[in-house]
Design a protein around this motif. Structure first.
Motif, PDB file in Angstrom:
ATOM      1  N   THR A   1       0.849  -1.201   0.000  1.00 23.10           N
ATOM      2  CA  THR A   1       0.000   0.000   0.000  1.00 23.10           C
ATOM      3  C   THR A   1       0.880   1.245   0.000  1.00 23.10           C
ATOM      4  O   THR A   1       1.968   1.240   0.580  1.00 23.10           O
ATOM      5  CB  THR A   1      -0.927   0.067   1.241  1.00 23.10           C
ATOM      6  OG1 THR A   1      -0.113   0.280   2.406  1.00 23.10           O
ATOM      7  CG2 THR A   1      -1.736  -1.201   1.426  1.00 23.10           C
TER       8      THR A   1
ATOM      9  N   PHE B   1     -10.493  -9.997  -1.410  1.00 25.10           N
ATOM     10  CA  PHE B   1     -10.240  -8.588  -1.702  1.00 25.10           C
ATOM     11  C   PHE B   1      -9.294  -8.511  -2.907  1.00 25.10           C
ATOM     12  O   PHE B   1      -8.230  -9.133  -2.903  1.00 25.10           O
ATOM     13  CB  PHE B   1      -9.623  -7.847  -0.502  1.00 25.10           C
ATOM     14  CG  PHE B   1      -9.287  -6.420  -0.838  1.00 25.10           C
ATOM     15  CD1 PHE B   1     -10.294  -5.476  -0.977  1.00 25.10           C
ATOM     16  CD2 PHE B   1      -7.971  -6.030  -1.070  1.00 25.10           C
ATOM     17  CE1 PHE B   1     -10.001  -4.161  -1.344  1.00 25.10           C
ATOM     18  CE2 PHE B   1      -7.669  -4.712  -1.423  1.00 25.10           C
ATOM     19  CZ  PHE B   1      -8.690  -3.778  -1.549  1.00 25.10           C
TER      20      PHE B   1
ATOM     21  N   LEU C   1      -6.696  -6.595  -5.032  1.00 25.98           N
ATOM     22  CA  LEU C   1      -5.721  -5.511  -4.812  1.00 25.98           C
ATOM     23  C   LEU C   1      -5.145  -5.036  -6.143  1.00 25.98           C
ATOM     24  O   LEU C   1      -4.710  -5.834  -6.963  1.00 25.98           O
ATOM     25  CB  LEU C   1      -4.582  -6.053  -3.924  1.00 25.98           C
ATOM     26  CG  LEU C   1      -3.411  -5.118  -3.662  1.00 25.98           C
ATOM     27  CD1 LEU C   1      -3.826  -3.970  -2.740  1.00 25.98           C
ATOM     28  CD2 LEU C   1      -2.239  -5.885  -3.044  1.00 25.98           C
TER      29      LEU C   1
ATOM     30  N   GLY D   1      -2.754  -0.575  -4.464  1.00 19.25           N
ATOM     31  CA  GLY D   1      -2.850  -0.239  -3.036  1.00 19.25           C
ATOM     32  C   GLY D   1      -2.702   1.253  -2.780  1.00 19.25           C
ATOM     33  O   GLY D   1      -2.264   1.662  -1.706  1.00 19.25           O
TER      34      GLY D   1
ATOM     35  N   ASN E   1      -5.165   3.569  -2.902  1.00 21.54           N
ATOM     36  CA  ASN E   1      -6.347   4.281  -2.417  1.00 21.54           C
ATOM     37  C   ASN E   1      -6.967   3.579  -1.220  1.00 21.54           C
ATOM     38  O   ASN E   1      -8.122   3.803  -0.900  1.00 21.54           O
ATOM     39  CB  ASN E   1      -7.383   4.401  -3.545  1.00 21.54           C
ATOM     40  CG  ASN E   1      -8.250   5.620  -3.375  1.00 21.54           C
ATOM     41  OD1 ASN E   1      -7.749   6.696  -3.064  1.00 21.54           O
ATOM     42  ND2 ASN E   1      -9.533   5.445  -3.521  1.00 21.54           N
ATOM     43  N   ILE E   2      -6.198   2.722  -0.562  1.00 25.16           N
ATOM     44  CA  ILE E   2      -6.765   1.921   0.535  1.00 25.16           C
ATOM     45  C   ILE E   2      -5.974   2.127   1.835  1.00 25.16           C
ATOM     46  O   ILE E   2      -4.784   2.470   1.813  1.00 25.16           O
ATOM     47  CB  ILE E   2      -6.806   0.414   0.182  1.00 25.16           C
ATOM     48  CG1 ILE E   2      -5.405  -0.133  -0.171  1.00 25.16           C
ATOM     49  CG2 ILE E   2      -7.793   0.140  -0.944  1.00 25.16           C
ATOM     50  CD1 ILE E   2      -5.363  -1.648  -0.353  1.00 25.16           C
TER      51      ILE E   2
ATOM     52  N   VAL F   1      -5.367  -0.280   5.002  1.00 26.00           N
ATOM     53  CA  VAL F   1      -5.570  -1.633   5.540  1.00 26.00           C
ATOM     54  C   VAL F   1      -5.422  -1.602   7.062  1.00 26.00           C
ATOM     55  O   VAL F   1      -4.452  -1.032   7.592  1.00 26.00           O
ATOM     56  CB  VAL F   1      -4.545  -2.625   4.927  1.00 26.00           C
ATOM     57  CG1 VAL F   1      -4.672  -4.000   5.555  1.00 26.00           C
ATOM     58  CG2 VAL F   1      -4.725  -2.718   3.410  1.00 26.00           C
TER      59      VAL F   1
ATOM     60  N   GLN G   1     -18.635  -0.589  -7.625  1.00 23.89           N
ATOM     61  CA  GLN G   1     -18.698  -0.258  -6.196  1.00 23.89           C
ATOM     62  C   GLN G   1     -20.012  -0.677  -5.540  1.00 23.89           C
ATOM     63  O   GLN G   1     -20.147  -0.601  -4.323  1.00 23.89           O
ATOM     64  CB  GLN G   1     -18.491   1.252  -6.009  1.00 23.89           C
ATOM     65  CG  GLN G   1     -17.118   1.716  -6.426  1.00 23.89           C
ATOM     66  CD  GLN G   1     -16.950   3.219  -6.355  1.00 23.89           C
ATOM     67  OE1 GLN G   1     -17.711   3.919  -5.700  1.00 23.89           O
ATOM     68  NE2 GLN G   1     -15.943   3.728  -7.029  1.00 23.89           N
TER      69      GLN G   1
ATOM     70  N   VAL H   1     -10.361   7.741   0.741  1.00 19.68           N
ATOM     71  CA  VAL H   1      -9.547   6.572   1.093  1.00 19.68           C
ATOM     72  C   VAL H   1     -10.484   5.470   1.590  1.00 19.68           C
ATOM     73  O   VAL H   1     -11.384   5.728   2.386  1.00 19.68           O
ATOM     74  CB  VAL H   1      -8.575   6.967   2.225  1.00 19.68           C
ATOM     75  CG1 VAL H   1      -7.843   5.759   2.749  1.00 19.68           C
ATOM     76  CG2 VAL H   1      -7.609   8.048   1.753  1.00 19.68           C
ATOM     77  N   LEU H   2     -10.255   4.238   1.113  1.00 16.33           N
ATOM     78  CA  LEU H   2     -11.142   3.122   1.486  1.00 16.33           C
ATOM     79  C   LEU H   2     -10.547   2.298   2.615  1.00 16.33           C
ATOM     80  O   LEU H   2      -9.473   1.725   2.456  1.00 16.33           O
ATOM     81  CB  LEU H   2     -11.307   2.169   0.292  1.00 16.33           C
ATOM     82  CG  LEU H   2     -11.847   2.727  -1.010  1.00 16.33           C
ATOM     83  CD1 LEU H   2     -11.608   1.725  -2.132  1.00 16.33           C
ATOM     84  CD2 LEU H   2     -13.323   3.024  -0.859  1.00 16.33           C
TER      85      LEU H   2
ATOM     86  N   VAL I   1      -9.972  -0.963   4.546  1.00 11.80           N
ATOM     87  CA  VAL I   1     -10.060  -2.361   4.123  1.00 11.80           C
ATOM     88  C   VAL I   1      -9.595  -3.248   5.271  1.00 11.80           C
ATOM     89  O   VAL I   1      -8.674  -2.881   6.011  1.00 11.80           O
ATOM     90  CB  VAL I   1      -9.133  -2.591   2.884  1.00 11.80           C
ATOM     91  CG1 VAL I   1      -9.092  -4.058   2.508  1.00 11.80           C
ATOM     92  CG2 VAL I   1      -9.590  -1.763   1.694  1.00 11.80           C
TER      93      VAL I   1
END
Ligand SMILES: Cc1cc2nc3c(=O)[nH]c(=O)nc-3n(C[C@H](O)[C@H](O)[C@H](O)COP(=O)(O)OP(=O)(O)OC[C@H]3O[C@@H](n4cnc5c(N)ncnc54)[C@H](O)[C@@H]3O)c2cc1C
Length: 309
Positions: free
Chosen positions: A18, A53, A55, A58, A60-61, A63, A182, A303-304, A306
């Motif tokens: 990420t 999940f 990927l 990485g 925009n995530i 974790v 989404q 930002v997501l 996860v």
């Protein structure tokens, strides 16, 4: 369990994958070598009732520190790059425009440079943006007043039972930072490849434009510290981009643990080096809360989060 040509690893640390450089381990982490590998992974995970999940880069995530339960599939080996002859007429549109077919795991900035420098414009606006083609499609990535949705002809995607279908472009399903992947059944699809409508241009002009965009990103401090780009979506109906709202509230430089609001750009949250994912998540909440308190406007994170939060 997962016998594939590609790679399968247990407990792979996600901070390695990420751009925030944080995040705990993926219970299982796989890099399929081809479509057969991916089909095997997805159908086995479905049978074993494991979460999956997908990927990309990485970028925009966020974790969770406790990691991701289930299977993480890295698409990086889906890196096809194919330009269809500009002279060939596209039967559907009769436009004769060049078509670029890209694998979902290809870095989108590389695709922009490869096509632009060989005289094909269309994706050049994405040069310098981190992430893959698949991630850019999922996010409907946009910058410099262009968005990827405008360029799509079709997308091939695999569902959890291993079936591949071709999705043709329906503009109504694409909005600001929103794609059909989404919501609803779109959430269960893995993007494999996509075709983009391109135009022929002068390579040197396209390259100069791309360098300018990368320089502009450098100037804005995009590459100065680990981050995920914009922390919050820009809702211009409110009259100001999120960065301006955050700056007006005096939050530049605000810090929680190893995370801070970048002193050079209010809508970027950075990992100063030792940030836990929880520091970043708490800072996102703190910033959103303070802006809501002072302006009444609720910013939506870009930002997501996860994994196991
Ligand atoms: C310095 C910096 C600058 C940035 N600038 C911009 C910008 O200008 N504009 C912008 O829009 N964004 C920007 N971003 C955010 C980010 O780069 C984009 O959103 C990018 O498109 C995310 O792609 P990714 O491959 O990294 O996706 P990831 O972060 O890996 O994943 C994001 C989502 O996409 C899904 N996904 C990824 N690949 C697939 C696939 N093959 N099939 C199905 N789902 C998939 C994931 O499951 C996840 O839900 C920036 C980020 C950074 C770090």
């Amino acid at each position: 369990m997962f016998n594939i040509k590609g790679i399968v690893i247990a407990s792979e640390p996600m901070w390695r994958h990420t751009t925030f450089e944080t995040g705990g381990p993926a219970e299982l982490y796989a890099v399929p070598a081809d479509v057969e590998d991916l089909r095997f992974l997805l159908t086995t995970a479905r049978r074993e009732e494991r979460d999956v999940f997908i990927l990309g880069g990485g970028s925009n995530i966020l974790v969770a520190d406790s990691g991701i339960r289930g299977l993480v599939v890295n698409t990086r080996l889906f890196n096809e790059y194919r330009m269809e002859s500009a002279g060939e007429k596209n039967n559907k549109t009769g436009s004769g425009k060049p078509t670029l077919i890209l694998g979902a795991g290809l870095p989108v900035s590389d695709a922009a440079w490869m096509s632009g420098s060989s005289g094909f414009g269309g994706l050049d606006f994405l040069f310098g943006m981190p992430g893959t083609v698949g991630g850019a499609l999922w996010m409907n990535a946009r910058c410099y007043d262009e968005e990827i949705a405008e360029k799509i002809l079709w997308i091939d995607a695999m569902d959890r039972s291993g079936r591949i279908s071709r999705i043709t472009m329906n503009k109504k399903e694409w909005e600001y930072k929103h794609s059909p992947f989404q919501t609803g059944i779109g959430k269960k699809l893995t993007i494999l490849r996509a075709a983009f409508s391109m135009y022929q241009g002068e390579p040197e002009t396209l390259k100069a434009g791309m360098r300018e965009k990368r320089d502009n990103r450098e100037l804005k401090g995009h590459y100065k510290a680990p981050c995920a780009g914009s922390a919050f979506k820009n809702n211009r109906t409110f009259g100001a981009p999120s960065g301006v709202l955050i700056e007006k509230c005096g939050l530049k430089g605000l810090r929680i643990g190893g995370a801070s609001v970048a002193p050079w750009h209010a809508n970027i949250i950075i990992n100063e080096g030792s940030a836990k994912a929880a520091d970043i998540r708490n800072l996102l909440d703190e910033v959103a809360g303070k802006v809501a308190e002072s302006t009444g406007f609720h910013m939506e994170p870009e930002v997501l989060p996860v994994g196991d939060w």
